[in-house]
Scaffold this motif. Structure first.
Motif, PDB file in Angstrom:
ATOM      1  N   ALA A  52       0.781  -1.129   0.183  1.00 26.10           N
ATOM      2  CA  ALA A  52      -0.101  -0.099  -0.107  1.00 26.10           C
ATOM      3  C   ALA A  52       0.908   1.188   0.092  1.00 26.10           C
ATOM      4  O   ALA A  52       2.019   1.359   0.635  1.00 26.10           O
ATOM      5  CB  ALA A  52      -0.980   0.063   1.061  1.00 26.10           C
ATOM      6  N   LEU A  53       0.172   2.482  -0.503  1.00 23.23           N
ATOM      7  CA  LEU A  53       1.374   3.605  -0.928  1.00 23.23           C
ATOM      8  C   LEU A  53       1.346   4.370   0.581  1.00 23.23           C
ATOM      9  O   LEU A  53       2.099   5.267   0.649  1.00 23.23           O
ATOM     10  CB  LEU A  53       0.864   4.238  -2.166  1.00 23.23           C
ATOM     11  CG  LEU A  53       0.883   3.531  -3.390  1.00 23.23           C
ATOM     12  CD1 LEU A  53       0.288   4.547  -4.351  1.00 23.23           C
ATOM     13  CD2 LEU A  53       2.376   3.352  -3.706  1.00 23.23           C
ATOM     14  N   PHE A  54       0.769   3.914   1.532  1.00 19.95           N
ATOM     15  CA  PHE A  54       0.683   4.590   2.933  1.00 19.95           C
ATOM     16  C   PHE A  54       1.472   3.423   3.982  1.00 19.95           C
ATOM     17  O   PHE A  54       1.541   4.052   4.950  1.00 19.95           O
ATOM     18  CB  PHE A  54      -0.725   4.814   3.446  1.00 19.95           C
ATOM     19  CG  PHE A  54      -1.391   3.563   3.345  1.00 19.95           C
ATOM     20  CD1 PHE A  54      -1.556   3.025   4.459  1.00 19.95           C
ATOM     21  CD2 PHE A  54      -2.529   3.838   2.055  1.00 19.95           C
ATOM     22  CE1 PHE A  54      -2.590   1.928   4.414  1.00 19.95           C
ATOM     23  CE2 PHE A  54      -3.445   2.634   2.276  1.00 19.95           C
ATOM     24  CZ  PHE A  54      -3.363   1.695   3.243  1.00 19.95           C
ATOM     25  N   ASP A  57       6.441   1.716   6.686  1.00 18.57           N
ATOM     26  CA  ASP A  57       7.643   0.712   7.033  1.00 18.57           C
ATOM     27  C   ASP A  57       7.980   0.045   5.868  1.00 18.57           C
ATOM     28  O   ASP A  57       9.132  -0.213   5.689  1.00 18.57           O
ATOM     29  CB  ASP A  57       7.277  -0.111   8.391  1.00 18.57           C
ATOM     30  CG  ASP A  57       7.214   0.586   9.486  1.00 18.57           C
ATOM     31  OD1 ASP A  57       7.544   1.720   9.652  1.00 18.57           O
ATOM     32  OD2 ASP A  57       6.503  -0.004  10.547  1.00 18.57           O
ATOM     33  N   SER A  58       7.124  -0.793   5.206  1.00 19.66           N
ATOM     34  CA  SER A  58       7.402  -1.399   4.113  1.00 19.66           C
ATOM     35  C   SER A  58       8.172  -0.718   3.048  1.00 19.66           C
ATOM     36  O   SER A  58       8.990  -1.276   2.400  1.00 19.66           O
ATOM     37  CB  SER A  58       6.206  -2.368   3.525  1.00 19.66           C
ATOM     38  OG  SER A  58       5.512  -2.765   4.490  1.00 19.66           O
ATOM     39  N   LEU A  59       7.598   0.559   2.803  1.00 17.96           N
ATOM     40  CA  LEU A  59       8.009   1.293   1.871  1.00 17.96           C
ATOM     41  C   LEU A  59       9.461   1.718   1.853  1.00 17.96           C
ATOM     42  O   LEU A  59      10.308   1.786   1.129  1.00 17.96           O
ATOM     43  CB  LEU A  59       7.464   2.745   1.760  1.00 17.96           C
ATOM     44  CG  LEU A  59       5.743   2.504   0.962  1.00 17.96           C
ATOM     45  CD1 LEU A  59       5.080   3.838   1.124  1.00 17.96           C
ATOM     46  CD2 LEU A  59       6.098   2.210  -0.588  1.00 17.96           C
ATOM     47  N   CYS A  60       9.838   1.937   3.346  1.00 16.36           N
ATOM     48  CA  CYS A  60      11.031   2.247   3.700  1.00 16.36           C
ATOM     49  C   CYS A  60      12.054   1.191   3.374  1.00 16.36           C
ATOM     50  O   CYS A  60      13.279   1.215   3.209  1.00 16.36           O
ATOM     51  CB  CYS A  60      11.253   2.484   5.212  1.00 16.36           C
ATOM     52  SG  CYS A  60      10.987   4.218   5.673  1.00 16.36           S
ATOM     53  N   GLN A  61      11.637  -0.099   3.595  1.00 16.66           N
ATOM     54  CA  GLN A  61      12.520  -1.304   3.464  1.00 16.66           C
ATOM     55  C   GLN A  61      12.971  -1.457   1.956  1.00 16.66           C
ATOM     56  O   GLN A  61      13.832  -1.783   1.341  1.00 16.66           O
ATOM     57  CB  GLN A  61      11.754  -2.563   3.908  1.00 16.66           C
ATOM     58  CG  GLN A  61      11.892  -2.720   5.265  1.00 16.66           C
ATOM     59  CD  GLN A  61      10.951  -4.129   5.829  1.00 16.66           C
ATOM     60  OE1 GLN A  61      10.817  -4.754   5.237  1.00 16.66           O
ATOM     61  NE2 GLN A  61      10.635  -3.972   7.205  1.00 16.66           N
ATOM     62  N   SER A 100       3.999  10.945  -5.723  1.00 18.54           N
ATOM     63  CA  SER A 100       3.448  12.454  -4.730  1.00 18.54           C
ATOM     64  C   SER A 100       3.162  11.674  -3.500  1.00 18.54           C
ATOM     65  O   SER A 100       3.420  12.168  -2.541  1.00 18.54           O
ATOM     66  CB  SER A 100       2.845  13.118  -5.753  1.00 18.54           C
ATOM     67  OG  SER A 100       2.205  14.010  -4.653  1.00 18.54           O
ATOM     68  N   LYS A 101       2.500  10.583  -3.585  1.00 13.68           N
ATOM     69  CA  LYS A 101       1.988   9.986  -2.367  1.00 13.68           C
ATOM     70  C   LYS A 101       3.032   9.324  -1.447  1.00 13.68           C
ATOM     71  O   LYS A 101       2.981   9.583  -0.257  1.00 13.68           O
ATOM     72  CB  LYS A 101       0.903   8.948  -2.832  1.00 13.68           C
ATOM     73  CG  LYS A 101      -0.535   9.355  -3.067  1.00 13.68           C
ATOM     74  CD  LYS A 101      -1.359   8.516  -3.359  1.00 13.68           C
ATOM     75  CE  LYS A 101      -2.728   8.983  -4.012  1.00 13.68           C
ATOM     76  NZ  LYS A 101      -3.723   8.341  -4.418  1.00 13.68           N
TER      77      LYS A 101
END
Ligand code: DC
Length: 225
Positions: A52-54, A57-61, A100-101
Protein backbone atom coordinates in the motif's frame (compact mmCIF):
# COMPACT_ATOMS: atom_id res chain seq x y z
CA UNK A 1 37.89 20.41 1.30
CA UNK A 2 35.12 22.24 -0.58
CA UNK A 3 32.28 20.13 -1.85
CA UNK A 4 31.52 19.56 -5.55
CA UNK A 5 29.32 22.22 -7.14
CA UNK A 6 25.57 21.62 -7.04
CA UNK A 7 23.04 23.50 -9.13
CA UNK A 8 19.68 22.83 -7.49
CA UNK A 9 16.61 23.25 -9.69
CA UNK A 10 13.33 22.89 -7.82
CA UNK A 11 9.75 23.59 -8.79
CA UNK A 12 6.35 22.05 -9.46
CA UNK A 13 5.75 19.27 -11.99
CA UNK A 14 5.57 20.43 -15.60
CA UNK A 15 7.46 23.71 -15.16
CA UNK A 16 10.17 22.45 -17.53
CA UNK A 17 12.80 21.33 -14.99
CA UNK A 18 13.53 18.08 -16.86
CA UNK A 19 14.42 19.74 -20.15
CA UNK A 20 16.26 22.59 -18.42
CA UNK A 21 18.37 20.35 -16.18
CA UNK A 22 19.27 18.03 -19.07
CA UNK A 23 20.51 21.01 -21.07
CA UNK A 24 22.41 22.51 -18.15
CA UNK A 25 24.12 19.22 -17.31
CA UNK A 26 25.13 18.75 -20.92
CA UNK A 27 26.37 22.36 -21.31
CA UNK A 28 28.40 22.26 -18.09
CA UNK A 29 29.53 18.63 -18.35
CA UNK A 30 27.95 17.96 -14.92
CA UNK A 31 26.16 14.86 -13.67
CA UNK A 32 22.37 14.90 -13.49
CA UNK A 33 20.08 13.81 -10.67
CA UNK A 34 16.40 13.33 -11.52
CA UNK A 35 15.17 12.91 -7.94
CA UNK A 36 11.53 12.62 -9.03
CA UNK A 37 12.45 9.43 -10.89
CA UNK A 38 13.62 7.92 -7.59
CA UNK A 39 10.21 8.55 -5.96
CA UNK A 40 8.48 7.31 -9.11
CA UNK A 41 10.50 4.07 -9.12
CA UNK A 42 9.84 3.49 -5.43
CA UNK A 43 6.08 3.85 -5.94
CA UNK A 44 6.27 1.59 -8.99
CA UNK A 45 8.28 -1.08 -7.13
CA UNK A 46 5.86 -0.86 -4.20
CA UNK A 47 2.89 -1.40 -6.47
CA UNK A 48 4.58 -4.41 -8.09
CA UNK A 49 5.25 -5.85 -4.64
CA UNK A 50 1.62 -5.33 -3.67
CA UNK A 51 2.43 -2.73 -0.99
CA UNK A 52 0.00 0.00 0.00
CA UNK A 53 1.29 3.49 -0.80
CA UNK A 54 0.81 4.54 2.84
CA UNK A 55 2.60 1.52 4.36
CA UNK A 56 5.55 3.55 5.61
CA UNK A 57 7.62 0.70 7.11
CA UNK A 58 7.43 -1.55 4.06
CA UNK A 59 8.09 1.39 1.73
CA UNK A 60 11.21 2.27 3.73
CA UNK A 61 12.48 -1.27 3.46
CA UNK A 62 11.85 -1.20 -0.28
CA UNK A 63 13.62 2.20 -0.52
CA UNK A 64 16.67 0.73 1.21
CA UNK A 65 16.98 -2.35 -1.01
CA UNK A 66 15.63 -1.34 -4.41
CA UNK A 67 18.18 -1.85 -7.16
CA UNK A 68 17.82 1.43 -9.05
CA UNK A 69 20.22 2.70 -11.67
CA UNK A 70 20.33 5.39 -14.33
CA UNK A 71 21.81 4.56 -17.70
CA UNK A 72 22.69 7.41 -20.05
CA UNK A 73 21.90 6.58 -23.70
CA UNK A 74 21.78 8.64 -26.89
CA UNK A 75 18.02 9.03 -26.45
CA UNK A 76 18.28 10.22 -22.86
CA UNK A 77 18.71 8.61 -19.48
CA UNK A 78 17.07 5.21 -19.01
CA UNK A 79 15.83 4.27 -15.55
CA UNK A 80 16.46 0.66 -14.54
CA UNK A 81 14.89 -1.26 -11.68
CA UNK A 82 16.57 -4.60 -11.03
CA UNK A 83 18.16 -4.25 -14.49
CA UNK A 84 14.77 -3.80 -16.21
CA UNK A 85 14.02 -0.62 -18.13
CA UNK A 86 11.09 1.09 -16.39
CA UNK A 87 11.56 4.52 -18.03
CA UNK A 88 8.16 4.57 -19.75
CA UNK A 89 6.25 2.82 -16.96
CA UNK A 90 7.24 5.51 -14.44
CA UNK A 91 6.30 8.45 -16.68
CA UNK A 92 2.51 7.99 -16.65
CA UNK A 93 0.23 10.47 -14.81
CA UNK A 94 -0.68 7.68 -12.38
CA UNK A 95 3.00 7.02 -11.60
CA UNK A 96 3.42 10.75 -10.84
CA UNK A 97 0.47 10.76 -8.47
CA UNK A 98 1.73 7.59 -6.75
CA UNK A 99 5.21 9.11 -6.41
CA UNK A 100 3.72 12.21 -4.82
CA UNK A 101 1.88 9.98 -2.32
CA UNK A 102 4.93 8.00 -1.17
CA UNK A 103 6.93 11.26 -1.10
CA UNK A 104 4.71 12.58 1.71
CA UNK A 105 6.03 10.01 4.17
CA UNK A 106 8.84 11.39 6.36
CA UNK A 107 10.77 8.15 6.87
CA UNK A 108 10.60 7.35 3.16
CA UNK A 109 12.20 10.73 2.37
CA UNK A 110 14.85 10.05 5.00
CA UNK A 111 15.56 6.60 3.55
CA UNK A 112 16.19 8.16 0.13
CA UNK A 113 18.35 11.06 1.30
CA UNK A 114 21.80 9.48 1.08
CA UNK A 115 21.03 7.86 -2.27
CA UNK A 116 20.46 11.37 -3.64
CA UNK A 117 23.46 12.94 -1.91
CA UNK A 118 25.73 10.28 -3.40
CA UNK A 119 25.20 11.93 -6.80
CA UNK A 120 27.27 14.93 -5.66
CA UNK A 121 30.53 14.30 -7.44
CA UNK A 122 33.13 16.27 -9.38
CA UNK A 123 33.00 18.07 -11.73
CA UNK A 124 29.53 18.98 -10.42
CA UNK A 125 25.86 18.08 -10.28
CA UNK A 126 22.62 19.50 -11.64
CA UNK A 127 19.85 18.29 -9.30
CA UNK A 128 16.17 18.34 -10.33
CA UNK A 129 13.41 18.02 -7.72
CA UNK A 130 11.24 19.67 -5.08
CA UNK A 131 13.62 19.92 -2.11
CA UNK A 132 17.08 19.97 -3.70
CA UNK A 133 17.87 23.47 -2.45
CA UNK A 134 16.03 23.22 0.87
CA UNK A 135 16.82 19.73 2.22
CA UNK A 136 19.00 17.48 0.08
CA UNK A 137 21.68 20.07 -0.83
CA UNK A 138 21.05 23.07 1.45
CA UNK A 139 24.62 24.24 0.69
CA UNK A 140 24.14 24.10 -3.12
CA UNK A 141 26.17 26.87 -4.76
CA UNK A 142 23.29 27.77 -7.12
CA UNK A 143 19.56 27.43 -6.40
CA UNK A 144 16.89 28.05 -9.00
CA UNK A 145 13.15 27.68 -8.41
CA UNK A 146 11.45 27.14 -11.75
CA UNK A 147 7.77 27.97 -11.59
CA UNK A 148 4.90 28.24 -14.10
CA UNK A 149 1.15 28.75 -13.85
CA UNK A 150 -0.81 25.50 -13.47
CA UNK A 151 -2.82 26.23 -16.65
CA UNK A 152 0.37 26.65 -18.68
CA UNK A 153 1.81 23.42 -17.29
CA UNK A 154 -1.41 21.55 -18.10
CA UNK A 155 -1.39 22.93 -21.65
CA UNK A 156 2.22 21.82 -22.14
CA UNK A 157 1.37 18.34 -20.87
CA UNK A 158 -1.58 18.10 -23.27
CA UNK A 159 0.70 19.01 -26.18
CA UNK A 160 3.31 16.46 -25.05
CA UNK A 161 0.72 13.68 -24.85
CA UNK A 162 -0.85 14.63 -28.18
CA UNK A 163 2.47 14.67 -29.95
CA UNK A 164 3.08 11.17 -28.58
CA UNK A 165 -0.23 10.17 -30.23
CA UNK A 166 -2.06 9.88 -26.91
CA UNK A 167 -5.42 11.27 -25.83
CA UNK A 168 -5.35 14.21 -23.46
CA UNK A 169 -8.15 15.94 -21.56
CA UNK A 170 -7.08 19.46 -20.51
CA UNK A 171 -9.51 19.81 -17.58
CA UNK A 172 -8.61 16.42 -16.15
CA UNK A 173 -4.88 17.08 -16.45
CA UNK A 174 -5.28 20.53 -14.88
CA UNK A 175 -7.14 19.11 -11.90
CA UNK A 176 -4.49 16.38 -11.44
CA UNK A 177 -1.72 18.99 -11.59
CA UNK A 178 -3.46 21.15 -8.99
CA UNK A 179 -4.07 18.17 -6.72
CA UNK A 180 -0.41 17.09 -6.94
CA UNK A 181 0.80 20.69 -6.32
CA UNK A 182 -1.42 20.88 -3.29
CA UNK A 183 0.02 17.65 -1.84
CA UNK A 184 3.65 18.57 -2.66
CA UNK A 185 3.34 22.11 -1.26
CA UNK A 186 1.45 21.26 1.92
CA UNK A 187 3.14 18.11 3.16
CA UNK A 188 4.71 18.31 6.59
CA UNK A 189 8.21 17.38 5.53
CA UNK A 190 10.29 19.01 2.78
CA UNK A 191 7.35 20.80 1.16
CA UNK A 192 7.76 22.27 -2.28
CA UNK A 193 8.90 25.86 -1.78
CA UNK A 194 11.78 28.05 -2.92
CA UNK A 195 14.83 28.05 -0.62
CA UNK A 196 15.42 31.47 0.97
CA UNK A 197 18.48 31.93 -1.23
CA UNK A 198 16.90 30.61 -4.47
CA UNK A 199 16.31 32.71 -7.58
CA UNK A 200 12.72 32.27 -8.75
CA UNK A 201 12.33 31.94 -12.50
CA UNK A 202 8.79 31.94 -13.92
CA UNK A 203 8.64 30.03 -17.20
CA UNK A 204 4.92 30.68 -17.90
CA UNK A 205 5.71 33.07 -20.76
CA UNK A 206 9.14 31.77 -21.72
CA UNK A 207 10.27 29.15 -24.20
CA UNK A 208 12.92 26.62 -23.24
CA UNK A 209 15.73 28.55 -24.99
CA UNK A 210 14.96 31.64 -22.96
CA UNK A 211 14.65 29.67 -19.71
CA UNK A 212 18.02 28.06 -20.44
CA UNK A 213 19.64 31.43 -21.21
CA UNK A 214 18.30 32.99 -17.98
CA UNK A 215 19.39 29.97 -15.92
CA UNK A 216 22.90 30.24 -17.39
CA UNK A 217 22.98 33.94 -16.42
CA UNK A 218 22.01 33.04 -12.85
CA UNK A 219 24.66 30.31 -12.72
CA UNK A 220 27.39 32.62 -14.08
CA UNK A 221 26.49 35.24 -11.50
CA UNK A 222 27.03 32.72 -8.69
CA UNK A 223 29.95 30.53 -9.74
CA UNK A 224 32.87 30.79 -12.13
CA UNK A 225 32.49 28.44 -15.06
O1 DC B 1 9.44 15.62 -10.70
P1 DC B 1 8.46 14.44 -10.83
O2 DC B 1 7.15 14.84 -11.44
O3 DC B 1 9.07 13.26 -11.53
O4 DC B 1 8.16 13.99 -9.31
C1 DC B 1 7.17 13.06 -8.98
C2 DC B 1 6.72 13.26 -7.56
O5 DC B 1 7.79 12.91 -6.67
C3 DC B 1 6.35 14.69 -7.17
O6 DC B 1 4.96 14.94 -7.36
C4 DC B 1 6.71 14.80 -5.72
C5 DC B 1 7.82 13.78 -5.55
N1 DC B 1 9.13 14.41 -5.44
C6 DC B 1 9.50 14.87 -4.20
O7 DC B 1 8.70 14.84 -3.25
N2 DC B 1 10.75 15.36 -3.99
C7 DC B 1 11.62 15.44 -5.00
N3 DC B 1 12.84 15.92 -4.78
C8 DC B 1 11.26 15.01 -6.30
C9 DC B 1 9.98 14.50 -6.49
Amino acid sequence: MSKATVIAVDGPGGAGKGELTRRLASELGFKLLDSGAIYRVLAYAARKAGLALFDEDSLCQEAAVMDLSFEPTEKGVHVLLGGQDVSSAIRTEEAGVNASKVAQLPSVRKALLQRQRDFRQEPGLVADGRDMGTVVFPDAQVKIFLDAAAEVRAQRRVKQLQSAGKEADFELILSEIKERDERDRNRLIAPLKPADDAVVLDSSELGIDEVFARAMEIIKSRISI
